[in-house]
Design a protein around this motif. Sequence first.
Motif, PDB file in Angstrom:
ATOM      1  N   TYR A  90       0.843  -1.199   0.000  1.00  0.00           N
ATOM      2  CA  TYR A  90       0.000   0.000   0.000  1.00  0.00           C
ATOM      3  C   TYR A  90       0.876   1.245   0.000  1.00  0.00           C
ATOM      4  O   TYR A  90       1.965   1.260   0.572  1.00  0.00           O
ATOM      5  CB  TYR A  90      -0.896   0.035   1.239  1.00  0.00           C
ATOM      6  N   TYR A  91       0.374   2.290  -0.621  1.00  0.00           N
ATOM      7  CA  TYR A  91       0.995   3.610  -0.569  1.00  0.00           C
ATOM      8  C   TYR A  91       0.394   4.304   0.654  1.00  0.00           C
ATOM      9  O   TYR A  91      -0.822   4.539   0.708  1.00  0.00           O
ATOM     10  CB  TYR A  91       0.700   4.387  -1.853  1.00  0.00           C
ATOM     11  N   LEU A  92       1.213   4.608   1.646  1.00  0.00           N
ATOM     12  CA  LEU A  92       0.739   5.115   2.931  1.00  0.00           C
ATOM     13  C   LEU A  92       0.812   6.634   2.995  1.00  0.00           C
ATOM     14  O   LEU A  92       1.887   7.223   2.841  1.00  0.00           O
ATOM     15  CB  LEU A  92       1.567   4.509   4.067  1.00  0.00           C
ATOM     16  N   THR A 111       1.052   7.054  -8.040  1.00  0.00           N
ATOM     17  CA  THR A 111       1.247   5.655  -7.687  1.00  0.00           C
ATOM     18  C   THR A 111       0.142   4.802  -8.300  1.00  0.00           C
ATOM     19  O   THR A 111      -0.962   5.295  -8.528  1.00  0.00           O
ATOM     20  CB  THR A 111       1.269   5.456  -6.154  1.00  0.00           C
ATOM     21  N   GLU A 112       0.462   3.575  -8.565  1.00  0.00           N
ATOM     22  CA  GLU A 112      -0.533   2.592  -9.011  1.00  0.00           C
ATOM     23  C   GLU A 112      -0.914   1.682  -7.841  1.00  0.00           C
ATOM     24  O   GLU A 112      -1.741   0.789  -7.992  1.00  0.00           O
ATOM     25  CB  GLU A 112       0.034   1.749 -10.163  1.00  0.00           C
ATOM     26  N   PRO A 114      -2.474   0.438  -4.170  1.00  0.00           N
ATOM     27  CA  PRO A 114      -3.636   0.808  -3.360  1.00  0.00           C
ATOM     28  C   PRO A 114      -3.178   1.803  -2.300  1.00  0.00           C
ATOM     29  O   PRO A 114      -2.002   1.849  -1.942  1.00  0.00           O
ATOM     30  CB  PRO A 114      -4.085  -0.515  -2.750  1.00  0.00           C
ATOM     31  N   ILE A 115      -4.099   2.602  -1.801  1.00  0.00           N
ATOM     32  CA  ILE A 115      -3.766   3.708  -0.902  1.00  0.00           C
ATOM     33  C   ILE A 115      -4.337   3.455   0.483  1.00  0.00           C
ATOM     34  O   ILE A 115      -5.474   2.985   0.621  1.00  0.00           O
ATOM     35  CB  ILE A 115      -4.336   5.023  -1.470  1.00  0.00           C
ATOM     36  N   ALA A 116      -3.560   3.793   1.491  1.00  0.00           N
ATOM     37  CA  ALA A 116      -4.047   3.810   2.868  1.00  0.00           C
ATOM     38  C   ALA A 116      -3.893   5.232   3.386  1.00  0.00           C
ATOM     39  O   ALA A 116      -2.805   5.805   3.322  1.00  0.00           O
ATOM     40  CB  ALA A 116      -3.279   2.832   3.745  1.00  0.00           C
ATOM     41  N   LEU A 117      -4.994   5.790   3.852  1.00  0.00           N
ATOM     42  CA  LEU A 117      -4.982   7.129   4.439  1.00  0.00           C
ATOM     43  C   LEU A 117      -5.058   6.960   5.952  1.00  0.00           C
ATOM     44  O   LEU A 117      -6.018   6.389   6.473  1.00  0.00           O
ATOM     45  CB  LEU A 117      -6.155   7.958   3.927  1.00  0.00           C
ATOM     46  N   ILE A 118      -4.038   7.455   6.649  1.00  0.00           N
ATOM     47  CA  ILE A 118      -3.920   7.284   8.086  1.00  0.00           C
ATOM     48  C   ILE A 118      -4.406   8.555   8.782  1.00  0.00           C
ATOM     49  O   ILE A 118      -3.916   9.656   8.505  1.00  0.00           O
ATOM     50  CB  ILE A 118      -2.456   7.007   8.513  1.00  0.00           C
ATOM     51  N   LEU A 119      -5.367   8.373   9.677  1.00  0.00           N
ATOM     52  CA  LEU A 119      -5.941   9.476  10.447  1.00  0.00           C
ATOM     53  C   LEU A 119      -5.544   9.300  11.906  1.00  0.00           C
ATOM     54  O   LEU A 119      -5.597   8.193  12.434  1.00  0.00           O
ATOM     55  CB  LEU A 119      -7.462   9.469  10.336  1.00  0.00           C
ATOM     56  N   GLY A 120      -5.198  10.387  12.562  1.00  0.00           N
ATOM     57  CA  GLY A 120      -4.709  10.294  13.933  1.00  0.00           C
ATOM     58  C   GLY A 120      -5.758  10.534  14.986  1.00  0.00           C
ATOM     59  O   GLY A 120      -6.891  10.927  14.711  1.00  0.00           O
ATOM     60  N   GLN A 133       6.880   6.134   9.053  1.00  0.00           N
ATOM     61  CA  GLN A 133       6.674   4.995   8.152  1.00  0.00           C
ATOM     62  C   GLN A 133       5.899   5.351   6.876  1.00  0.00           C
ATOM     63  O   GLN A 133       5.672   4.499   6.029  1.00  0.00           O
ATOM     64  CB  GLN A 133       5.922   3.886   8.891  1.00  0.00           C
ATOM     65  N   MET A 134       5.523   6.597   6.730  1.00  0.00           N
ATOM     66  CA  MET A 134       4.662   7.003   5.628  1.00  0.00           C
ATOM     67  C   MET A 134       5.429   7.252   4.333  1.00  0.00           C
ATOM     68  O   MET A 134       6.573   7.654   4.344  1.00  0.00           O
ATOM     69  CB  MET A 134       3.892   8.281   6.003  1.00  0.00           C
TER      70      MET A 134
END
Length: 168
Positions: A90-92, A111-112, A114-120, A133-134
């Motif tokens: 995943y693209y973080l 990017t091709e 899949p994407i992960a969007l990290i919310l705090g 790590q992003m």
Amino acid sequence: MSQLTHYNSNFKKQKHPITLVCDNITNAPNIGSLLRIADAFFIEELIFCGENVLLGKRISKTSRSTEKYVNHKIVEDVDVVIDNLKKNNYYLIALEITETSEVLSEFKLNTEQPIALILGDENFGVSESILEQMDAVVHINMYGNNSSMNVVQATSITLYEITKQLNF
């Protein structure tokens, strides 16, 4: 001109390769609203992380029953989730304002993967250990006195920008 409803609108369904990871987001209205926005943008999955995440009746008012069909789960340890996403290529992207974060409106998704969007965390944001790590860290420019906004509104703006780029 008559207003359209969800019964007669012509929106084309389009699933987006995005997973939302919510680290210690525990406020019931925020959880319900995140489920609803996950449905609106038809993302792949919503992962709630933390020890005090409760899904139940308190979220249903804001979720408008989307918890019944939005793919979601609770995983206590966010580090386990991040490790798994990295292993699955995943693209973080973290949504957080930092000294080096990119302005969302200028961010170019290239990017091709899949994407992960990290919310705090609602009070403390994305932790330093996660930020390290992003692949990318983005923020929304703020023009008033405050330096942050509600996690749901920020997520909505960010998903709008990311899906706009994915759809072109």
